[in-house]
Design a protein around this motif. Sequence first.
Motif, PDB file in Angstrom:
ATOM      1  N   PRO A 263       0.850  -1.200   0.000  1.00  0.00           N
ATOM      2  CA  PRO A 263       0.000   0.000   0.000  1.00  0.00           C
ATOM      3  C   PRO A 263       0.880   1.243   0.000  1.00  0.00           C
ATOM      4  CG  PRO A 263      -0.775  -1.588   1.620  1.00  0.00           C
ATOM      5  CD  PRO A 263       0.550  -2.103   1.126  1.00  0.00           C
ATOM      6  N   GLY A 264       0.424   2.291  -0.673  1.00  0.00           N
ATOM      7  CA  GLY A 264       1.232   3.483  -0.862  1.00  0.00           C
ATOM      8  C   GLY A 264       1.810   4.052   0.423  1.00  0.00           C
ATOM      9  N   LYS A 265       1.024   4.103   1.498  1.00  0.00           N
ATOM     10  CA  LYS A 265       1.482   4.666   2.765  1.00  0.00           C
ATOM     11  C   LYS A 265       2.624   3.850   3.343  1.00  0.00           C
ATOM     12  CE  LYS A 265      -0.171   5.993   7.380  1.00  0.00           C
ATOM     13  NZ  LYS A 265      -1.355   6.024   8.285  1.00  0.00           N
ATOM     14  N   ASP A 266       2.505   2.523   3.300  1.00  0.00           N
ATOM     15  CA  ASP A 266       3.555   1.654   3.833  1.00  0.00           C
ATOM     16  C   ASP A 266       4.830   1.769   3.005  1.00  0.00           C
ATOM     17  OD1 ASP A 266       1.778   0.823   5.744  1.00  0.00           O
ATOM     18  OD2 ASP A 266       1.291  -1.069   4.755  1.00  0.00           O
ATOM     19  N   ARG A 267       4.652   1.856   1.690  1.00  0.00           N
ATOM     20  CA  ARG A 267       5.816   1.970   0.810  1.00  0.00           C
ATOM     21  C   ARG A 267       6.574   3.273   1.077  1.00  0.00           C
ATOM     22  NH1 ARG A 267       7.328   4.153  -3.988  1.00  0.00           N
ATOM     23  NH2 ARG A 267       8.679   2.884  -5.326  1.00  0.00           N
ATOM     24  N   ASP A 268       5.847   4.368   1.207  1.00  0.00           N
ATOM     25  CA  ASP A 268       6.491   5.660   1.484  1.00  0.00           C
ATOM     26  C   ASP A 268       7.242   5.624   2.810  1.00  0.00           C
ATOM     27  OD1 ASP A 268       5.468   6.627  -0.868  1.00  0.00           O
ATOM     28  OD2 ASP A 268       3.797   7.711   0.054  1.00  0.00           O
ATOM     29  N   GLU A 269       6.651   4.985   3.804  1.00  0.00           N
ATOM     30  CA  GLU A 269       7.298   4.879   5.111  1.00  0.00           C
ATOM     31  C   GLU A 269       8.576   4.053   5.014  1.00  0.00           C
ATOM     32  OE1 GLU A 269       8.288   5.082   9.106  1.00  0.00           O
ATOM     33  OE2 GLU A 269       6.989   6.344   7.864  1.00  0.00           O
ATOM     34  N   LEU A 270       8.524   2.952   4.268  1.00  0.00           N
ATOM     35  CA  LEU A 270       9.709   2.119   4.101  1.00  0.00           C
ATOM     36  C   LEU A 270      10.824   2.903   3.415  1.00  0.00           C
ATOM     37  CD1 LEU A 270      11.286  -0.522   4.111  1.00  0.00           C
ATOM     38  CD2 LEU A 270      10.098  -1.159   2.015  1.00  0.00           C
TER      39      LEU A 270
END
Length: 305
Positions: A263-270
């Motif tokens: 998911p976009g939010k998780d990817r950005d956080e990673l």
Amino acid sequence: MKIVEELEGSGGLASIARMTEAIAALETRRTELIQELRSQRLASWEEIGQACGMTRQGASRRWSRQAHATSFGAAAAAYRRGRPPYPESAVDWLIPGTAKSVLDLGAGTGKLTQLLVARELAVTAVEPLAEMRSELVAAAPAADVRDGSAEAIPLENKAVDAVVVAQAWHWFDAAKALPEIARVLTPGGTLGLVWNVRDHSVAWVAELDRVLHRHTRQEIDTRPSIGTPFREVERLDVRWEHALTRDELLDLVASRSYVITMPGKDRDELMHQVSELLDSHLDLRGRKKLTMPYVTRCTRARLAS
């Protein structure tokens, strides 16, 4: 119900055959729709499971491997920029000196294809994703690039002396791929599998993997068993280092299948956490050029004559 009645017709074996064909077509289309939803991050596995009358775990188990395998198209350019090449000594070992023609199967953006072409071999590169093939054609214009898969190789019988698979064997259905590979190989030809694996014995690489695995862990068998009709299975590990920039390391992370499908939010956080590691680790901060240590794991097997 009307569709069912039309397919059923007067009954009998012909009706069963029509229904079977229709079910297969619908299942194929359902898989394509699920892959589109996951690649564009428009639905979670829980939502897909509900739509299919399944649990989240059931839907993920059934389709996540396919979704991951087809996800690379969305990040083909990052894959080309960030992924490392392969050491020449590994290629020397994988390709017999007597080979004149070779198939790069699941060729991706051409990281291995380029090295094969440079050896003046007759190179065919097969890749199922259109976005990856575009990068592949640009990287290795001398190769014969074709659309196809390991389970349905677009070559004639006994067409090549060697088949190589770089960073892709774990995406194949081995039960279907092995007979196809045997079909296109000349008698006594070789199958070579290769993976670049980050060397976790280096402290900052271990820390990078710890960051990545907070979100997910992708376990890959880099020493797979190779069954009949292949024999004389051999292994080789090659240790080496790849120079890359900070941006190329970020592309390396961004091109991982499990990162693409997050998911976009998780990817950005990673990606933020990886950037923080690059800024703060004593072995990395302030450096524009990095050195990634790798262990290249190779498997070679020979087709029975």
